[in-house]
Design an enzyme around this catalytic site. Structure first.
Site, PDB file in Angstrom:
ATOM      1  N   HIS A  30       0.772  -1.048   0.154  1.00 17.83           N
ATOM      2  CA  HIS A  30       0.206  -0.143  -0.018  1.00 17.83           C
ATOM      3  C   HIS A  30       0.914   1.077   0.110  1.00 17.83           C
ATOM      4  O   HIS A  30       0.654   2.215  -0.793  1.00 17.83           O
ATOM      5  CB  HIS A  30      -1.022   0.091   1.282  1.00 17.83           C
ATOM      6  N   LYS A  45     -16.313  -7.541   5.580  1.00 14.82           N
ATOM      7  CA  LYS A  45     -15.042  -8.526   5.659  1.00 14.82           C
ATOM      8  C   LYS A  45     -14.699  -8.945   6.861  1.00 14.82           C
ATOM      9  O   LYS A  45     -13.822  -9.366   7.191  1.00 14.82           O
ATOM     10  CB  LYS A  45     -14.056  -7.589   4.876  1.00 14.82           C
ATOM     11  N   ARG A  54      -2.293  -5.823  -8.748  1.00 14.18           N
ATOM     12  CA  ARG A  54      -1.209  -6.663  -8.687  1.00 14.18           C
ATOM     13  C   ARG A  54      -1.186  -7.812  -9.505  1.00 14.18           C
ATOM     14  O   ARG A  54      -0.059  -7.866 -10.302  1.00 14.18           O
ATOM     15  CB  ARG A  54      -1.401  -7.152  -7.106  1.00 14.18           C
ATOM     16  N   SER A 105      -3.157  -7.971   2.279  1.00 14.89           N
ATOM     17  CA  SER A 105      -3.380  -8.139   3.727  1.00 14.89           C
ATOM     18  C   SER A 105      -3.863  -9.341   4.229  1.00 14.89           C
ATOM     19  O   SER A 105      -3.446  -9.671   5.312  1.00 14.89           O
ATOM     20  CB  SER A 105      -4.230  -7.106   4.020  1.00 14.89           C
TER      21      SER A 105
HETATM   22  P1  ADP Z   1     -10.112  -3.693  -0.614  1.00 18.90           P
HETATM   23  O1  ADP Z   1     -11.087  -3.995   0.497  1.00 18.90           O
HETATM   24  O2  ADP Z   1     -10.592  -2.116  -1.386  1.00 18.90           O
HETATM   25  O3  ADP Z   1      -9.470  -4.336  -1.650  1.00 18.90           O
HETATM   26  P2  ADP Z   1      -7.366  -3.295   0.153  1.00 18.90           P
HETATM   27  O4  ADP Z   1      -6.712  -2.600   1.592  1.00 18.90           O
HETATM   28  O5  ADP Z   1      -7.272  -4.726   0.046  1.00 18.90           O
HETATM   29  O6  ADP Z   1      -8.658  -2.947   0.199  1.00 18.90           O
HETATM   30  O7  ADP Z   1      -6.766  -2.814  -0.929  1.00 18.90           O
HETATM   31  C1  ADP Z   1      -6.852  -1.314  -1.260  1.00 18.90           C
HETATM   32  C2  ADP Z   1      -6.281  -1.023  -2.641  1.00 18.90           C
HETATM   33  O8  ADP Z   1      -4.789  -1.208  -2.479  1.00 18.90           O
HETATM   34  C3  ADP Z   1      -6.649  -1.840  -3.703  1.00 18.90           C
HETATM   35  O9  ADP Z   1      -6.592  -0.971  -4.921  1.00 18.90           O
HETATM   36  C4  ADP Z   1      -5.496  -3.175  -4.084  1.00 18.90           C
HETATM   37  O10 ADP Z   1      -5.449  -3.417  -5.220  1.00 18.90           O
HETATM   38  C5  ADP Z   1      -4.517  -2.174  -3.320  1.00 18.90           C
HETATM   39  N1  ADP Z   1      -3.246  -2.807  -2.929  1.00 18.90           N
HETATM   40  C6  ADP Z   1      -3.385  -3.887  -1.906  1.00 18.90           C
HETATM   41  N2  ADP Z   1      -2.150  -4.355  -1.693  1.00 18.90           N
HETATM   42  C7  ADP Z   1      -1.533  -4.140  -2.698  1.00 18.90           C
HETATM   43  C8  ADP Z   1      -0.145  -4.275  -2.941  1.00 18.90           C
HETATM   44  N3  ADP Z   1       0.658  -5.208  -2.527  1.00 18.90           N
HETATM   45  N4  ADP Z   1       0.532  -3.653  -4.063  1.00 18.90           N
HETATM   46  C9  ADP Z   1      -0.256  -2.670  -4.749  1.00 18.90           C
HETATM   47  N5  ADP Z   1      -1.599  -2.400  -4.468  1.00 18.90           N
HETATM   48  C10 ADP Z   1      -1.963  -3.043  -3.513  1.00 18.90           C
END
Ligand code: ADP
Length: 165
Positions: free
Chosen positions: A17, A41, A90, A128
């Protein structure tokens, strides 16, 4: 002022992130990291905990701000005068879902663009969920999440282990 909104659950914040936020700041003057409650979730960390992790991790990043949002994302973007939604891609598997949301958001508000960015290769496998899974089995996630998050994860799973013993 070119402001983007980076929405997500951030349960918890990872270095993936943060990599995306840093990249985003090369294009946008300001990024609001908008934490969604995502109660469906069943997050491991409370909304407040997730927000605190982000706030402390972006302290030194000029232009990065953290906040909470609930409800329709495009409405939040309009209220905060954002011009774009920032999302990370990703894997190919992210694409289908992300495209669907981006097109729906465009339909709801033509003035908001969705910008996709790719993280550094070392974070492309990082989610995550995988962080939580590895920590729950006692594995190390050093270097993949901020130190504060690493400590908090260990604490959370210590409680879970105690219950199971
Ligand atoms: P959501 O519930 O909206 O998927 P996340 O916290 O999982 O929330 O992800 C938020 C954003 O960050 C999404 O656009 C996701 O693709 C991006 N994201 C999560 N992990 C990574 C990573 N390792 N590299 C790049 N982007 C990421």
């Amino acid at each position: 002022m070119r402001r983007a909104i980076y929405p997500g659950t951030f349960d918890p914040l990872t270095n993936g992130h943060l990599d995306l936020i840093r990249r985003g700041l090369r294009i946008f003057d300001e990024i609001i990291i908008a934490v969604a409650p995502s109660l469906k979730k069943q997050p491991l960390f409370t909304l407040e905990e997730r927000l605190v992790f982000i706030k402390s991790a972006v302290k030194g990043l000029k232009g990065a701000k953290a906040s909470v949002f609930d409800g329709l994302l495009v409405e939040y973007v309009r209220k905060t005068k954002g011009i774009a939604i920032l999302r990370g891609l990703r894997f190919v598997s992210d694409f289908e879902y992300e495209l669907q949301i981006a097109l729906m958001n465009r339909r709801l508000n033509h003035n908001v663009e969705t910008v996709f960015m790719m993280p550094s290769e070392e974070y492309t496998f990082l989610t995550s969920s995988i962080i939580k899974e590895v920590t729950s089995f006692g594995g190390s996630v050093k270097g993949l999440v901020p130190e504060e998050v690493e400590k908090a994860l260990k604490e959370k799973y210590k409680d879970v282990k105690r219950i199971m013993e």
